[in-house]
Design a protein around this motif. Sequence first.
Motif, short mmCIF file in Angstrom:
data_model
loop_
_atom_site.label_atom_id
_atom_site.label_comp_id
_atom_site.label_asym_id
_atom_site.label_seq_id
_atom_site.Cartn_x
_atom_site.Cartn_y
_atom_site.Cartn_z
N ASP A 97 0.83 -1.21 0.00
CA ASP A 97 0.00 0.00 0.00
C ASP A 97 0.87 1.26 0.00
O ASP A 97 0.57 2.22 -0.71
CB ASP A 97 -0.93 0.02 1.21
CG ASP A 97 -2.07 -0.98 1.09
OD1 ASP A 97 -2.30 -1.49 -0.03
OD2 ASP A 97 -2.72 -1.25 2.12
N ALA A 98 1.94 1.24 0.80
CA ALA A 98 2.82 2.41 0.87
C ALA A 98 3.50 2.65 -0.48
O ALA A 98 3.60 3.79 -0.93
CB ALA A 98 3.86 2.22 1.97
N VAL A 99 3.94 1.60 -1.12
CA VAL A 99 4.59 1.73 -2.43
C VAL A 99 3.59 2.24 -3.46
O VAL A 99 3.90 3.13 -4.26
CB VAL A 99 5.22 0.39 -2.87
CG1 VAL A 99 5.66 0.43 -4.33
CG2 VAL A 99 6.39 0.03 -1.97
N ALA A 100 2.38 1.71 -3.42
CA ALA A 100 1.35 2.15 -4.37
C ALA A 100 1.00 3.63 -4.15
O ALA A 100 0.85 4.38 -5.12
CB ALA A 100 0.10 1.29 -4.23
N THR A 101 0.91 4.04 -2.91
CA THR A 101 0.60 5.44 -2.61
C THR A 101 1.73 6.35 -3.07
O THR A 101 1.49 7.40 -3.67
CB THR A 101 0.36 5.62 -1.09
OG1 THR A 101 -0.72 4.77 -0.71
CG2 THR A 101 0.05 7.06 -0.74
N THR A 102 2.97 5.95 -2.80
CA THR A 102 4.12 6.74 -3.23
C THR A 102 4.16 6.86 -4.75
O THR A 102 4.41 7.94 -5.29
CB THR A 102 5.42 6.11 -2.70
OG1 THR A 102 5.36 6.04 -1.29
CG2 THR A 102 6.64 6.91 -3.13
N ASP A 103 3.89 5.77 -5.43
CA ASP A 103 3.89 5.78 -6.89
C ASP A 103 2.78 6.68 -7.43
O ASP A 103 2.99 7.46 -8.36
CB ASP A 103 3.73 4.35 -7.42
CG ASP A 103 3.80 4.29 -8.93
OD1 ASP A 103 4.79 4.80 -9.49
OD2 ASP A 103 2.85 3.75 -9.55
N ALA A 104 1.60 6.58 -6.83
CA ALA A 104 0.48 7.43 -7.27
C ALA A 104 0.78 8.90 -7.04
O ALA A 104 0.49 9.75 -7.89
CB ALA A 104 -0.80 7.02 -6.53
N LEU A 105 1.39 9.21 -5.91
CA LEU A 105 1.75 10.60 -5.62
C LEU A 105 2.79 11.10 -6.62
O LEU A 105 2.69 12.22 -7.12
CB LEU A 105 2.26 10.74 -4.19
CG LEU A 105 2.65 12.15 -3.76
CD1 LEU A 105 1.47 13.11 -3.90
CD2 LEU A 105 3.16 12.14 -2.33
#
Length: 169
Positions: A97-105
């Motif tokens: 989830d953290a990686v996905a959020t960072t990528d989306a940001l």
Amino acid sequence: MKPSDPEFQEFAEAANLPLLRTARLLTGDWHLGQDLLQVTLTKVYLRWSQADRWDSPTGYARTVMVNTYCTWHRRRWRHELPRERLPDLADERDTADAVATTDALARALADLPRRQRAAVVLRYYDDLSVEQAARVLQCPPGTVMSLTFRALARLRQSADLHDTAVEGR
């Protein structure tokens, strides 16, 4: 006359045990005492060229140790206490989830105009004040506020960030 490194090494070897005992009593912990001794010896070494002015290098080191301990405990070391149990590690889902959020940001930031992106990064990542960001961007503070406001509005409407927020629920 400038003292040499071998003289410091001789001093450190001779004073090690008495200073370690003092550090151990100050900290109440053997390992923190060793850390305190190392920090103390480093500070004394940095001033070793002035050793001929000291009445006693061991006395000077002890003074450095006590001063370091008093400020050390207040500032930095209060939160580095050993625990019986290690904190739970994040599970793989949290990491994903953290990686996905960072990528989306990162994708949402890439869609912003350069000056808006710079304003957001300076204000929220580098934690600069409006005035500091204005100096970096070479513009008036009002422009920084306007750029930031527009950038945040675009980020709130970003499909990438919205999809990530919905998936994370």
